[in-house]
Motif scaffolding. Structure first.
Motif, PDB file in Angstrom:
ATOM      1  N   GLU A 127       0.802  -1.214   0.000  1.00 30.44           N
ATOM      2  CA  GLU A 127       0.000   0.000   0.000  1.00 30.44           C
ATOM      3  C   GLU A 127       0.843   1.275   0.000  1.00 30.44           C
ATOM      4  O   GLU A 127       0.363   2.335  -0.371  1.00 30.44           O
ATOM      5  CB  GLU A 127      -0.948  -0.001   1.192  1.00 30.44           C
ATOM      6  CG  GLU A 127      -1.992  -1.091   1.094  1.00 30.44           C
ATOM      7  CD  GLU A 127      -2.933  -1.101   2.281  1.00 30.44           C
ATOM      8  OE1 GLU A 127      -2.997  -0.088   3.007  1.00 30.44           O
ATOM      9  OE2 GLU A 127      -3.600  -2.121   2.480  1.00 30.44           O
ATOM     10  N   HIS A 128       2.086   1.195   0.442  1.00 31.98           N
ATOM     11  CA  HIS A 128       2.940   2.380   0.525  1.00 31.98           C
ATOM     12  C   HIS A 128       4.394   1.950   0.443  1.00 31.98           C
ATOM     13  O   HIS A 128       4.695   0.758   0.417  1.00 31.98           O
ATOM     14  CB  HIS A 128       2.679   3.142   1.834  1.00 31.98           C
ATOM     15  CG  HIS A 128       2.713   2.242   3.038  1.00 31.98           C
ATOM     16  ND1 HIS A 128       3.886   1.817   3.608  1.00 31.98           N
ATOM     17  CD2 HIS A 128       1.719   1.648   3.738  1.00 31.98           C
ATOM     18  CE1 HIS A 128       3.600   1.013   4.630  1.00 31.98           C
ATOM     19  NE2 HIS A 128       2.305   0.889   4.731  1.00 31.98           N
ATOM     20  N   ARG A 129       5.282   2.897   0.422  1.00 31.58           N
ATOM     21  CA  ARG A 129       6.717   2.599   0.397  1.00 31.58           C
ATOM     22  C   ARG A 129       7.063   1.813   1.652  1.00 31.58           C
ATOM     23  O   ARG A 129       6.740   2.230   2.760  1.00 31.58           O
ATOM     24  CB  ARG A 129       7.507   3.905   0.352  1.00 31.58           C
ATOM     25  CG  ARG A 129       8.982   3.686   0.204  1.00 31.58           C
ATOM     26  CD  ARG A 129       9.722   5.017   0.132  1.00 31.58           C
ATOM     27  NE  ARG A 129      11.061   4.768  -0.334  1.00 31.58           N
ATOM     28  CZ  ARG A 129      11.649   5.421  -1.314  1.00 31.58           C
ATOM     29  NH1 ARG A 129      11.013   6.387  -1.922  1.00 31.58           N
ATOM     30  NH2 ARG A 129      12.871   5.119  -1.680  1.00 31.58           N
ATOM     31  N   CYS A 130       7.724   0.678   1.468  1.00 33.52           N
ATOM     32  CA  CYS A 130       8.039  -0.147   2.633  1.00 33.52           C
ATOM     33  C   CYS A 130       9.162  -1.128   2.313  1.00 33.52           C
ATOM     34  O   CYS A 130       9.425  -1.446   1.169  1.00 33.52           O
ATOM     35  CB  CYS A 130       6.802  -0.912   3.085  1.00 33.52           C
ATOM     36  SG  CYS A 130       6.155  -2.051   1.854  1.00 33.52           S
ATOM     37  N   ASN A 145       0.875   7.465  -8.269  1.00 29.58           N
ATOM     38  CA  ASN A 145      -0.301   6.622  -8.068  1.00 29.58           C
ATOM     39  C   ASN A 145      -0.505   5.593  -9.169  1.00 29.58           C
ATOM     40  O   ASN A 145      -1.209   4.627  -8.990  1.00 29.58           O
ATOM     41  CB  ASN A 145      -1.560   7.489  -7.947  1.00 29.58           C
ATOM     42  CG  ASN A 145      -1.563   8.266  -6.649  1.00 29.58           C
ATOM     43  OD1 ASN A 145      -0.933   7.862  -5.684  1.00 29.58           O
ATOM     44  ND2 ASN A 145      -2.252   9.382  -6.648  1.00 29.58           N
TER      45      ASN A 145
END
Length: 86
Positions: free
Chosen positions: A14-17, A54
């Motif tokens: 879902e996000h930078r990780c 996105n």
């Protein structure tokens, strides 16, 4: 059952990780006699998911410990486990 998720699937973090990535590689090197050699292999490494924008086409997976070969690519990923509590 495997927790590995193919990079070809629609599912992305879902996000930078940080995450674990499965890397395939082709190493090209020269033998002692001067002949060329290719070695194929795979490894598990620490990686990162980078959502540049996105739109999925501009997001990518990056590996912190990519092999020193000429070609490498990430094939699968999975979230890091939770850290120990004790």
């Amino acid at each position: 059952m495997s927790d590995w998720i193919s990079v070809n699937e629609e599912r992305r973090p879902e996000h930078r990780c940080d995450l674990l990535v499965s890397v395939k590689y082709i190493r090209r090197h020269e033998n002692e006699d001067g002949s060329q050699n290719e070695e194929e292999g795979s490894e598990v490494a620490m990686g990162e998911y980078v959502p540049v924008c996105n739109h999925r086409a501009f997001s990518y997976f990056d590996s912190y410990s990519a092999p020193h070969g000429d070609d490498w690519w990430i094939t699968h990923w999975q979230p890091l486990p939770a850290p120990p509590t004790e």
